[in-house]
Motif scaffolding. Sequence first.
Motif, short mmCIF file in Angstrom:
data_model
loop_
_atom_site.label_atom_id
_atom_site.label_comp_id
_atom_site.label_asym_id
_atom_site.label_seq_id
_atom_site.Cartn_x
_atom_site.Cartn_y
_atom_site.Cartn_z
N HIS A 228 36.28 5.67 9.99
CA HIS A 228 37.78 5.67 10.32
C HIS A 228 38.20 4.56 9.77
O HIS A 228 37.60 3.61 9.54
CB HIS A 228 37.69 5.86 12.03
N THR A 257 38.02 16.28 8.47
CA THR A 257 38.25 15.88 9.21
C THR A 257 37.79 14.88 9.64
O THR A 257 38.51 13.98 10.59
CB THR A 257 37.33 17.17 10.96
N ARG A 259 36.09 11.04 10.85
CA ARG A 259 35.67 10.15 11.45
C ARG A 259 36.45 9.51 12.43
O ARG A 259 37.13 9.06 12.14
CB ARG A 259 34.02 9.37 11.24
N ALA A 260 35.88 9.75 14.20
CA ALA A 260 36.51 9.10 15.57
C ALA A 260 36.63 7.89 14.32
O ALA A 260 35.52 7.08 14.48
CB ALA A 260 36.20 9.54 16.56
#
Length: 270
Positions: A228, A257, A259-260
């Motif tokens: 992120h 999507t 990564r957090a």
Amino acid sequence: MAEIEALLADLDAESADADRLVADLPPDRWSAPTPAVGWTVAHQIAHLLWTDERSLLAATDPEGFQRVLQELADSPDPLRFVDLGAQELAVLPPPELLSRWRQGRAALRTALGAVPPGTRLPWYGPPMSAASMATARIMETWAHGQDLADTLGAVREPTARLRHIAHLGVRTRDFAYAANGFDAPIAPFRVELTGPDGDVWSWGPEEGAQRVSGPALDFCLLVTQRRHRADLALRADGADADRWLDIAQAFAGPPGTGRAPSTAGPEAAA
């Protein structure tokens, strides 16, 4: 010819780096989940194998690859073909999967080295040169190697091969904007990255108002969406450059999507 041979040598090295992570892996560890949701270690290698085999088809049988594209266009779920390809191959016994990946990437290396200069190879996006395909394979092999390293607790030393990935990340700026529904800025950005050896790699005009700077490793982790942005020591000067760092992707297809963010800050991705 010198350019493609240098790229293929770096592709060999990047593949060997990923290979060493799984070469002696016990069979039960191949089912370990990786940071890519729904993908195990086996899926990671299966995806590299699948993409290498599709690249080989494009390099050796363009008409056959066009038939694959038509079949994809006629399929009921054309956006899932990458995941489905990995799923189909991930069920192979680990020794067979590893052996087939090794054979496939060796065959691709030979095929790309034999592509006549100026030839454009068909692909899922725009046609590309052999050099561009080799660069894309370096990027993807490095990115999935990062997933393997993260899963297995391995530490990889960054190398000068990151420059290929950074270059692709810069080249795909406009694609990232379009993939996210934005108009790309007209003016090029200035990008200055510090390589593993301390040298500065740069793209764009020195006087560029929109600028991105920071470690090359962090930029590569960003554009492959393996970390992120909040965990990386990258700086954006200008609103357009700032937006780019939120959407950058060096890979084809719809927006990932990502990564957090971690709770440890930028140092966690170093």
